[in-house]
Design a protein around this motif. Structure first.
Motif, PDB file in Angstrom:
ATOM      1  N   GLU A  43       0.830  -1.215   0.000  1.00 24.01           N
ATOM      2  CA  GLU A  43       0.000   0.000   0.000  1.00 24.01           C
ATOM      3  C   GLU A  43       0.863   1.264   0.000  1.00 24.01           C
ATOM      4  O   GLU A  43       0.615   2.201  -0.761  1.00 24.01           O
ATOM      5  N   THR A  44       1.890   1.292   0.835  1.00 25.22           N
ATOM      6  CA  THR A  44       2.768   2.463   0.900  1.00 25.22           C
ATOM      7  C   THR A  44       3.564   2.621  -0.387  1.00 25.22           C
ATOM      8  O   THR A  44       3.735   3.732  -0.890  1.00 25.22           O
ATOM      9  N   VAL A  45       4.033   1.519  -0.957  1.00 24.44           N
ATOM     10  CA  VAL A  45       4.782   1.572  -2.217  1.00 24.44           C
ATOM     11  C   VAL A  45       3.900   2.142  -3.328  1.00 24.44           C
ATOM     12  O   VAL A  45       4.332   3.016  -4.085  1.00 24.44           O
ATOM     13  N   LEU A  46       2.666   1.689  -3.427  1.00 27.40           N
ATOM     14  CA  LEU A  46       1.753   2.213  -4.441  1.00 27.40           C
ATOM     15  C   LEU A  46       1.525   3.709  -4.246  1.00 27.40           C
ATOM     16  O   LEU A  46       1.594   4.494  -5.200  1.00 27.40           O
ATOM     17  N   ARG A  47       1.262   4.106  -3.021  1.00 23.04           N
ATOM     18  CA  ARG A  47       1.021   5.517  -2.720  1.00 23.04           C
ATOM     19  C   ARG A  47       2.251   6.370  -3.038  1.00 23.04           C
ATOM     20  O   ARG A  47       2.140   7.443  -3.625  1.00 23.04           O
ATOM     21  N   ASP A  48       3.440   5.871  -2.694  1.00 17.27           N
ATOM     22  CA  ASP A  48       4.668   6.623  -2.945  1.00 17.27           C
ATOM     23  C   ASP A  48       4.966   6.761  -4.437  1.00 17.27           C
ATOM     24  O   ASP A  48       5.413   7.811  -4.894  1.00 17.27           O
ATOM     25  N   ILE A  49       4.711   5.716  -5.204  1.00 20.58           N
ATOM     26  CA  ILE A  49       4.924   5.805  -6.652  1.00 20.58           C
ATOM     27  C   ILE A  49       3.933   6.795  -7.265  1.00 20.58           C
ATOM     28  O   ILE A  49       4.309   7.646  -8.074  1.00 20.58           O
ATOM     29  N   LEU A  50       2.671   6.705  -6.871  1.00 17.90           N
ATOM     30  CA  LEU A  50       1.663   7.615  -7.409  1.00 17.90           C
ATOM     31  C   LEU A  50       1.935   9.072  -7.038  1.00 17.90           C
ATOM     32  O   LEU A  50       1.620   9.973  -7.815  1.00 17.90           O
ATOM     33  N   SER A  51       2.526   9.301  -5.884  1.00 17.18           N
ATOM     34  CA  SER A  51       2.792  10.678  -5.455  1.00 17.18           C
ATOM     35  C   SER A  51       4.084  11.234  -6.052  1.00 17.18           C
ATOM     36  O   SER A  51       4.414  12.394  -5.839  1.00 17.18           O
ATOM     37  N   GLY A  52       4.820  10.413  -6.787  1.00 16.98           N
ATOM     38  CA  GLY A  52       6.024  10.893  -7.450  1.00 16.98           C
ATOM     39  C   GLY A  52       7.304  10.733  -6.658  1.00 16.98           C
ATOM     40  O   GLY A  52       8.348  11.240  -7.056  1.00 16.98           O
ATOM     41  N   GLN A  53       7.264  10.024  -5.539  1.00 18.02           N
ATOM     42  CA  GLN A  53       8.485   9.823  -4.755  1.00 18.02           C
ATOM     43  C   GLN A  53       9.481   8.925  -5.471  1.00 18.02           C
ATOM     44  O   GLN A  53      10.664   8.960  -5.183  1.00 18.02           O
ATOM     45  N   TYR A  54       8.985   8.111  -6.383  1.00 18.82           N
ATOM     46  CA  TYR A  54       9.843   7.291  -7.234  1.00 18.82           C
ATOM     47  C   TYR A  54       9.585   7.748  -8.670  1.00 18.82           C
ATOM     48  O   TYR A  54       8.521   7.491  -9.214  1.00 18.82           O
ATOM     49  N   ALA A  55      10.552   8.417  -9.267  1.00 17.65           N
ATOM     50  CA  ALA A  55      10.347   8.981 -10.596  1.00 17.65           C
ATOM     51  C   ALA A  55      10.469   7.931 -11.692  1.00 17.65           C
ATOM     52  O   ALA A  55       9.673   7.913 -12.627  1.00 17.65           O
ATOM     53  N   TYR A  56      11.481   7.065 -11.616  1.00 15.46           N
ATOM     54  CA  TYR A  56      11.719   6.080 -12.671  1.00 15.46           C
ATOM     55  C   TYR A  56      11.953   4.692 -12.091  1.00 15.46           C
ATOM     56  O   TYR A  56      13.058   4.168 -12.131  1.00 15.46           O
TER      57      TYR A  56
END
Length: 124
Positions: A43-56
């Motif tokens: 859940e946190t990984v999905l939220r972080d990717i969607l929020s742009g914390q992981y760009a690529y």
């Protein structure tokens, strides 16, 4: 002989842990992102990717140390992201769209929301 109890709580490692390999470009290269232990659930990984914390993001690995397994979860995460995006009006970066299209197993159809001008129509 009696063994002493573990000082590590059992539930701390007996869960699925997700780690992300991210591409930082030609000069910096790829690296597994450092993250807080509490932020390694799906859940946190999905939220972080969607929020742009992981760009690529390039690869996502899931493992459970207690159960003794690991697997590539990149496609599962891409599909989950695609589903979330389809059910929201969130802005999606080009890099995230590329990630989902490259690794997702389901079709990714992003419908852009465009404002339609209001025109009154006179009926004669």
């Amino acid at each position: 002989m009696r063994s002493s109890p573990s000082i590590v709580p059992a539930d701390r490692l007996d869960r699925d842990i997700y780690l992300i390999l991210e591409d930082f470009g030609a000069r910096a290269g790829c690296t597994w992102r450092e993250t807080d232990e509490a932020d390694t659930d799906l859940e946190t990984v999905l939220r972080d990717i969607l929020s742009g914390q992981y760009a690529y993001p390039l690869r996502i690995v899931c493992f459970n140390a207690i159960e003794g397994w690991s697997r590539d979860a990149t496609s599962d995460v891409a599909d989950a992201l695609s589903e979330r995006i389809a059910n929201s009006d969130a802005e999606v970066s080009q890099a995230l769209q590329d990630f989902i299209q490259a690794y997702g197993t389901r079709p990714f159809n992003l419908q852009l929301v465009l404002p339609l001008p209001f025109r009154s129509v006179a009926y004669g």
